[in-house]
Design a protein around this motif. Sequence first.
Motif, PDB file in Angstrom:
ATOM      1  N   MET A 193      -5.855 -10.272  22.988  1.00 37.49           N
ATOM      2  CA  MET A 193      -6.948  -9.637  23.569  1.00 37.49           C
ATOM      3  C   MET A 193      -7.284  -8.369  22.870  1.00 37.49           C
ATOM      4  SD  MET A 193      -4.977  -8.155  27.011  1.00 37.49           S
ATOM      5  CE  MET A 193      -3.723  -9.454  27.267  1.00 37.49           C
ATOM      6  N   SER A 194      -8.461  -7.863  23.330  1.00 39.18           N
ATOM      7  CA  SER A 194      -9.013  -6.401  22.728  1.00 39.18           C
ATOM      8  C   SER A 194      -9.314  -5.617  23.904  1.00 39.18           C
ATOM      9  CB  SER A 194      -9.890  -6.574  21.952  1.00 39.18           C
ATOM     10  OG  SER A 194     -11.290  -7.075  22.594  1.00 39.18           O
ATOM     11  N   SER A 232     -10.637 -13.496  10.664  1.00 41.89           N
ATOM     12  CA  SER A 232     -11.141 -12.230  10.282  1.00 41.89           C
ATOM     13  C   SER A 232     -11.327 -12.162   8.650  1.00 41.89           C
ATOM     14  CB  SER A 232     -10.449 -11.000  10.917  1.00 41.89           C
ATOM     15  OG  SER A 232      -9.169 -11.031  10.351  1.00 41.89           O
ATOM     16  N   ILE A 285      -6.861  -4.104  19.269  1.00 42.45           N
ATOM     17  CA  ILE A 285      -6.812  -5.488  19.046  1.00 42.45           C
ATOM     18  C   ILE A 285      -5.491  -5.923  19.121  1.00 42.45           C
ATOM     19  CG2 ILE A 285      -7.433  -7.432  17.323  1.00 42.45           C
ATOM     20  CD1 ILE A 285      -9.506  -5.447  16.290  1.00 42.45           C
ATOM     21  N   TYR A 338      -4.054 -13.519  17.627  1.00 44.15           N
ATOM     22  CA  TYR A 338      -4.857 -12.694  18.400  1.00 44.15           C
ATOM     23  C   TYR A 338      -4.648 -12.981  20.027  1.00 44.15           C
ATOM     24  CZ  TYR A 338      -9.059 -10.572  20.889  1.00 44.15           C
ATOM     25  OH  TYR A 338      -9.947 -10.102  21.567  1.00 44.15           O
ATOM     26  N   PRO A 384     -12.441  -8.884   5.645  1.00 42.34           N
ATOM     27  CA  PRO A 384     -12.933  -7.532   5.286  1.00 42.34           C
ATOM     28  C   PRO A 384     -14.322  -8.034   4.408  1.00 42.34           C
ATOM     29  CG  PRO A 384     -10.884  -7.877   4.185  1.00 42.34           C
ATOM     30  CD  PRO A 384     -11.149  -9.176   5.030  1.00 42.34           C
ATOM     31  N   LEU A 390     -10.850   0.643  18.872  1.00 40.30           N
ATOM     32  CA  LEU A 390     -10.770  -0.918  19.606  1.00 40.30           C
ATOM     33  C   LEU A 390      -9.525  -1.425  19.323  1.00 40.30           C
ATOM     34  CD1 LEU A 390     -12.365  -3.285  20.564  1.00 40.30           C
ATOM     35  CD2 LEU A 390     -12.911  -3.860  18.108  1.00 40.30           C
ATOM     36  N   PRO A 401     -11.269   0.146  14.517  1.00 39.55           N
ATOM     37  CA  PRO A 401     -10.420  -1.189  14.917  1.00 39.55           C
ATOM     38  C   PRO A 401      -8.639  -0.818  14.690  1.00 39.55           C
ATOM     39  CG  PRO A 401     -11.455  -1.904  12.983  1.00 39.55           C
ATOM     40  CD  PRO A 401     -12.107  -0.473  13.463  1.00 39.55           C
ATOM     41  N   ALA A 423     -11.379  -3.862  -1.082  1.00 38.72           N
ATOM     42  CA  ALA A 423     -10.662  -2.526  -0.580  1.00 38.72           C
ATOM     43  C   ALA A 423     -11.140  -1.223  -1.571  1.00 38.72           C
ATOM     44  CB  ALA A 423      -9.042  -2.662  -0.793  1.00 38.72           C
ATOM     45  N   ARG A 448       0.843  -1.142   0.001  1.00 39.97           N
ATOM     46  CA  ARG A 448       0.266  -0.098  -0.039  1.00 39.97           C
ATOM     47  C   ARG A 448       0.825   1.415   0.058  1.00 39.97           C
ATOM     48  NH1 ARG A 448      -5.872  -0.973   2.924  1.00 39.97           N
ATOM     49  NH2 ARG A 448      -6.277  -2.979   2.083  1.00 39.97           N
ATOM     50  N   VAL A 481      -6.701  -0.385  11.235  1.00 33.93           N
ATOM     51  CA  VAL A 481      -7.048  -1.306  10.200  1.00 33.93           C
ATOM     52  C   VAL A 481      -7.508  -0.287   9.150  1.00 33.93           C
ATOM     53  CG1 VAL A 481      -8.371  -3.457   9.641  1.00 33.93           C
ATOM     54  CG2 VAL A 481      -7.409  -2.910  12.067  1.00 33.93           C
ATOM     55  N   GLU A 482      -7.272  -0.827   7.809  1.00 31.06           N
ATOM     56  CA  GLU A 482      -7.623  -0.202   6.695  1.00 31.06           C
ATOM     57  C   GLU A 482      -8.737  -0.954   6.047  1.00 31.06           C
ATOM     58  OE1 GLU A 482      -4.362   0.990   4.246  1.00 31.06           O
ATOM     59  OE2 GLU A 482      -3.753   2.816   5.611  1.00 31.06           O
ATOM     60  N   PRO A 483      -9.446  -0.305   5.206  1.00 30.16           N
ATOM     61  CA  PRO A 483     -10.449  -0.992   4.216  1.00 30.16           C
ATOM     62  C   PRO A 483      -9.899  -1.865   3.616  1.00 30.16           C
ATOM     63  CG  PRO A 483     -10.973   1.258   4.205  1.00 30.16           C
ATOM     64  CD  PRO A 483      -9.910   1.224   4.722  1.00 30.16           C
ATOM     65  N   GLY A 484     -10.391  -3.374   3.534  1.00 27.39           N
ATOM     66  CA  GLY A 484     -10.010  -4.316   2.631  1.00 27.39           C
ATOM     67  C   GLY A 484      -8.886  -5.133   3.372  1.00 27.39           C
ATOM     68  N   GLU A 485      -8.617  -4.699   4.623  1.00 34.31           N
ATOM     69  CA  GLU A 485      -7.851  -5.810   5.258  1.00 34.31           C
ATOM     70  C   GLU A 485      -8.218  -6.877   6.338  1.00 34.31           C
ATOM     71  OE1 GLU A 485      -3.782  -3.241   5.804  1.00 34.31           O
ATOM     72  OE2 GLU A 485      -4.933  -2.845   7.115  1.00 34.31           O
ATOM     73  N   THR A 486      -7.606  -7.706   6.449  1.00 37.80           N
ATOM     74  CA  THR A 486      -7.841  -8.600   7.561  1.00 37.80           C
ATOM     75  C   THR A 486      -6.988  -8.003   8.837  1.00 37.80           C
ATOM     76  OG1 THR A 486      -5.996  -9.981   7.069  1.00 37.80           O
ATOM     77  CG2 THR A 486      -7.996 -10.789   6.316  1.00 37.80           C
ATOM     78  N   LEU A 487      -7.333  -8.580   9.997  1.00 37.51           N
ATOM     79  CA  LEU A 487      -6.583  -8.245  11.105  1.00 37.51           C
ATOM     80  C   LEU A 487      -5.058  -8.620  10.780  1.00 37.51           C
ATOM     81  CD1 LEU A 487      -8.675  -9.171  14.260  1.00 37.51           C
ATOM     82  CD2 LEU A 487      -8.442  -6.903  13.129  1.00 37.51           C
ATOM     83  N   GLU A 488      -4.983  -9.923  10.564  1.00 37.49           N
ATOM     84  CA  GLU A 488      -3.525 -10.284  10.337  1.00 37.49           C
ATOM     85  C   GLU A 488      -2.858  -9.660   9.259  1.00 37.49           C
ATOM     86  OE1 GLU A 488      -6.405 -11.968  10.157  1.00 37.49           O
ATOM     87  OE2 GLU A 488      -6.411 -13.162  11.929  1.00 37.49           O
ATOM     88  N   VAL A 541     -13.940   1.636   9.166  1.00 39.63           N
ATOM     89  CA  VAL A 541     -13.920  -0.145   9.082  1.00 39.63           C
ATOM     90  C   VAL A 541     -14.714  -0.388  10.385  1.00 39.63           C
ATOM     91  CG1 VAL A 541     -12.276  -1.903   9.464  1.00 39.63           C
ATOM     92  CG2 VAL A 541     -11.553  -0.093   7.927  1.00 39.63           C
TER      93      VAL A 541
END
Lengths: 297, 297
Positions: free
Chosen positions: B223-224, A224, B235, B221, A226, B233, B162, A117, A19, B194-201, A160
């Motif tokens: 805790m949150s 997770s 993560i 993961y 998107p 939030l 997130p 995205a 990105r 976290v950006e649009p289009g992403e998983t947490l990973e 998001v």
Amino acid sequence: MTDPETSALPGFSACTLDRCDQVRVDPAALAEWFNDPAACRIMLRGLDPLIDGDRLARQPIPMDARLEEHALLGRLDDGRPIFAELRRDIPHGGQFAPRVWEAASILSAEELGLYGAVRSLVDWHARHGFCAVCGGPTLPVKAGWSRKCNACDAEHFPRVDPVVIMLAEYEGKVLMGRQPRFPPKRYSALAGFVEPGETLEGAVARELFEEAGIRVSDVRYIMSQPWPFPSSLMIACTAQAHDDALTLDTQELEDAFWASTDEIRAAFAGDESARFIAPPPMAVAHHLLKYWLEQQN
Amino acid sequence: MTDPETSALPGFSACTLDRCDQVRVDPAALAEWFNDPAACRIMLRGLDPLIDGDRLARQPIPMDARLEEHALLGRLDDGRPIFAELRRDIPHGGQFAPRVWEAASILSAEELGLYGAVRSLVDWHARHGFCAVCGGPTLPVKAGWSRKCNACDAEHFPRVDPVVIMLAEYEGKVLMGRQPRFPPKRYSALAGFVEPGETLEGAVARELFEEAGIRVSDVRYIMSQPWPFPSSLMIACTAQAHDDALTLDTQELEDAFWASTDEIRAAFAGDESARFIAPPPMAVAHHLLKYWLEQQN
């Protein structure tokens, strides 16, 4: 949607684009990238993808295109800059423009992830032309990764929205529910938006109590995804129910039941006699159920 | 902030209120709850808490109070309805109004969690008086859990943003970084939205590459935590780095280093000779580091 390539991961989860966030805040580098003759752009038709083979169609950037109407997506594997056009209404061209559900069976997993995205970002810009603080007009800044208000200087970032989606487990069965809008016989994991002030674990417990009347503990994160309709982040979990007595919120759920491993296997096998139809591989619920099933062996 | 009660969990994580979401969309029940003589409300001073003992101050709802200027928080353990006043500027009264960091050492964990939820919600309303779609004025609906535009009918929901915060691990050490705005010697886990289009990973891997130049896999993961400044939030995750060579983005990080278990123990012990000062128990990074340390024994 049964393409083995796309079913290894939930839909929209495989965007691997670099990105290049540092270029977003470097106006000189950004202009250079936009004017690079090798740069390309992705356009949507409305919010549907324009497709070329198993990829999103890429266009050279026209000479008269304006940088302010594009978001920098990043750099392709071959180093070329890639942008997304931020106009929402795109004139009809000659290219194949299937709807998104069809697209999922055509695009590679990586391209479907990129589409997710772009779709979320384009949709957010289209719906955020004004400042929530003062009502003034906003303009894209940071290469399309935020918008700024002319009047009050407030900066707004793309949304998001985290959603928990979860399998409650009780004595070797998991809770499946159906919303009134689902296709016939379709059941899935219960889900709901995380609210301000909640942990993920708190949101899972609240949603299961609100929708099904069950108390849970031992919430575990599994995966997770998107989900760009318009900007959800699905966070899939399991939880241990304290009891199997259900009290349904019939505004949210038309029905729910505790599914056994045999019933879930029959659903995945597509048996005509199966008690329910499983969620499709696009949906993280499909993968969450598969994960849970594998743990039972 | 060293109160043992609050340090068992990250700050703002212990809100156990029954949110009673069904009442939000039931105007008759909502009016009945608001007019219940036993109902109470929480008010903020600006965005700071008003405190009474180890709790947020609760006020009876004045006779002339307007339902539209309140959000339904839910029901207290004793069954009484509880609301939050949605005005942002609250006239000064005689009650003790410490700033939030002081409040964290006074409020019980549950009350600090409730404050976090109220703070995010009140702040969101104060900054969303106008419609992002058309610029028209919006009004609270659903008992303060969304706002609706008079002009175009668009509905807007409170934000929950997130953020991934993560410890990259390499050969028994973890990556600690400091932002220029940190107090002297403070280091913490790296973090980013976290950006649009992403998983947490995917977000964890991108942030660690952008900020520190390292590639990771095996993201887990842990805790949150809700972090109401204004609506994050957090993560918290761990990840395995492929290499320990760092390339810092000096816009984001002033410094970073791989911390050993001994160095982290010294920081938690508050040793004067410790290489760094650990993040405080309010922050999820504190608990993430403690969790990681326990796994090393």
